[in-house]
Enzyme design. Structure first.
Site, PDB file in Angstrom:
ATOM      1  N   ALA A  10       0.803  -1.223   0.000  1.00 14.75           N
ATOM      2  CA  ALA A  10       0.000   0.000   0.000  1.00 14.75           C
ATOM      3  C   ALA A  10       0.834   1.269   0.000  1.00 14.75           C
ATOM      4  O   ALA A  10       0.291   2.355  -0.169  1.00 14.75           O
ATOM      5  CB  ALA A  10      -0.936   0.013   1.208  1.00 14.75           C
ATOM      6  N   GLY A  11       2.144   1.171   0.188  1.00 14.25           N
ATOM      7  CA  GLY A  11       2.972   2.370   0.290  1.00 14.25           C
ATOM      8  C   GLY A  11       3.054   3.131  -1.020  1.00 14.25           C
ATOM      9  O   GLY A  11       3.094   2.542  -2.100  1.00 14.25           O
ATOM     10  N   GLY A 139      16.232  -1.897  12.490  1.00 15.04           N
ATOM     11  CA  GLY A 139      15.976  -2.372  13.838  1.00 15.04           C
ATOM     12  C   GLY A 139      16.891  -3.541  14.163  1.00 15.04           C
ATOM     13  O   GLY A 139      17.071  -4.439  13.340  1.00 15.04           O
ATOM     14  N   HIS A 362      20.722  -8.957 -47.800  1.00 16.12           N
ATOM     15  CA  HIS A 362      21.247  -7.613 -47.573  1.00 16.12           C
ATOM     16  C   HIS A 362      20.224  -6.533 -47.903  1.00 16.12           C
ATOM     17  O   HIS A 362      19.505  -6.615 -48.889  1.00 16.12           O
ATOM     18  CB  HIS A 362      22.489  -7.285 -48.435  1.00 16.12           C
ATOM     19  CG  HIS A 362      23.137  -8.448 -49.094  1.00 16.12           C
ATOM     20  ND1 HIS A 362      24.229  -9.067 -48.570  1.00 16.12           N
ATOM     21  CD2 HIS A 362      22.849  -9.114 -50.242  1.00 16.12           C
ATOM     22  CE1 HIS A 362      24.604 -10.051 -49.363  1.00 16.12           C
ATOM     23  NE2 HIS A 362      23.776 -10.108 -50.375  1.00 16.12           N
TER      24      HIS A 362
END
EC number: 2.7.7.23
Length: 458
Positions: A10-11, A139, A362
């Protein structure tokens, strides 16, 4: 025991500085959140819930029916995001893995080991940890004597001793499902940011006497979150190397993996050689004993065995076996190149078919054409397919020979075994085994130069 998954997607991703929803940024051709869902789907989960917010409709369009959806209208923290999945999961027995949608490198193997460790430890919550060379900003995991999690200390709150800890919280968790949703009701937003944090759930479970364990991921790289373009490039590098290693283990030679891009969906047969500067995108399938590159771009193509594509581009087309393409050829979408065909230098093929053994060696443009088997297209052959309003078909039947610098004005058919003289502009059908000559007869003006003003007679 039943398994469930919650994918936090959701960010907004403001640090990406992008109009695109963060989890939809691609890694090796696939959106980040799709990588996560693909790995979660290997865990045998009963339900997978994607928590969406900004760009919800785009995420739903990408993931479709692969998961269920919960809407987080306001982004009020990770615990608040998981709360939105309560209508789908509350009261169910089993374990729930919570993983972020911006961690595209996480593997099903690591998540499986996390779940197994969680169950073996009889834990109510288990944190996926990793050892970081530089743990700044993460953390820290403080363990007790039993090896379980004593606490998770945020960097800003950590003591000097705690900051020396290199084991960090990755943001991926495994919970007893019922315990998770009971604890979520006790989480408050009494903090400086006014948000609800999933780390508080860990503290609540510990306070209620539950065991909180930790499982260490095999590598820190696997757990990185993508929050900006720098991390996006790093994740791309790691994923690209992982994909190349897997192909090499399967018998593909990649001369320089660092300069080779292969999508997550690509399939490549053994003994194929990939040279530097090659980009293989989308759902491309390449057979055995092929040579691709250097400096080639292949996207959504099916390629047979023993085919060579050098310094060329091929998109959304089918290419047979024993085909030679390039250098500097362009196979545009919806083309079909049969076995033993030669598409040479500076030849462009658009929405056309080539039968077995045909050659355009070619400097040619073949568009909206059906080229039969054993056809030779001379240098400078052009199918003139566009009249300014509509595209028209050119049909060249088996065994035809098209001379150099020929314009085929579509719609037109060159019959089986027919010859077209060099320099011709063909506006009418050519019967089979006929010779078509459509050019003015040469006229030589004797002594013309001698009559020009200022020219001396020789």
């Amino acid at each position: 025991m039943k398994r469930y998954a919650v994918i936090l997607a959701a960010g907004q991703g403001t640090r990406m500085k992008s109009k695109r929803y963060k989890v939809l940024h691609p890694i090796c051709g696939k959106p980040m959140v799709q990588h996560v869902i693909d790995q979660v789907s290997k865990l045998g989960v009963e339900k997978a819930i994607a928590v969406v917010g900004f760009g919800a409709e785009q995420v739903k369009e990408q993931l479709g029916s692969q998961c269920e959806y919960a809407l987080q209208e306001e982004q009020l923290g990770t615990a608040h995001a998981v709360m939105q999945a309560a209508p789908h999961l509350r009261g169910l027995e089993g374990v729930t893995i919570v993983v972020c949608g911006d961690t595209p490198l996480i593997t099903a193997e690591t998540m499986e080991m996390l779940i197994e460790h969680h169950m073996a430890a009889k834990a109510k919550a288990t944190v996926l940890t990793a050892i970081a060379d530089d743990p700044s900003g993460y953390g820290r995991i403080v363990r007790n004597e039993a090896g379980h999690v004593e606490k998770i200390v945020e960097h800003k709150d950590a003591s000097e001793q705690e900051r020396n800890i290199r084991e960090i919280n990755t943001g991926t968790y495994c919970f007893d499902n019922e315990t998770l949703f009971q604890a979520l009701t006790k989480v408050t937003n009494q903090n400086a940011q006014g948000e609800y944090y999933l780390t508080d759930v860990i503290e609540i479970i510990k306070a209620d006497g539950g065991v909180v364990s930790a499982y260490q991921a095999p590598s820190f790289e696997e757990t990185i979150g993508v929050n900006d373009r720098i991390a996006l490039a790093e994740a791309e590098r790691i994923m690209r190397a992982r994909i190349c290693r897997q192909h090499m283990k399967n018998g593909v030679t990649i001369i320089d993996p660092a300069s080779t891009y292969i999508s997550a969906e690509a399939v490549i047969g053994r003994d194929t050689v990939i040279y530097p500067g090659t980009v293989i995108e989308g759902e491309t399938v390449i057979g055995e004993d092929c040579v691709i590159g250097p400096n080639s771009e292949i996207k959504n193509c099916y390629i047979g065995h023993r085919t060579s594509i050098r310094h060329s581009v091929a998109h959304d087309s089918e290419i047979g076996s024993d085909v030679t393409i390039g250098p500097f050829a362009h196979i545009r979408p919806l083309s079909k190149i049969d076995d033993e065909v030669r598409i040479g230098n500076f030849v462009e093929v658009k929405k056309s078919t080539f039968g077995k053994g045909s050659k355009a060696s070619h400097l040619s443009y073949i568009g909206d054409a059906e080229v039969g088997a054993d056809v030779n297209l001379g240098c400078g052959s052009i199918t003139v397919n566009y009249d300014g309003v509509n595209k028209h078909m050119t049909k060249i039947e088996d065994g035809a020979f098209i001379g150099c610098n020929v314009n085929l004005i579509a719609p037109v058919t060159v019959g089986q075994g027919a010859y077209v003289a060099a320099g011709s502009t063909i506006t009418d059908d050519v019967p089979g085994r006929a010779l078509a000559i459509a050019r003015a007869r040469q006229v030589n003006k004797e002594h013309y130069v001698d009559r020009l003003p200022g020219k001396k007679k020789s």
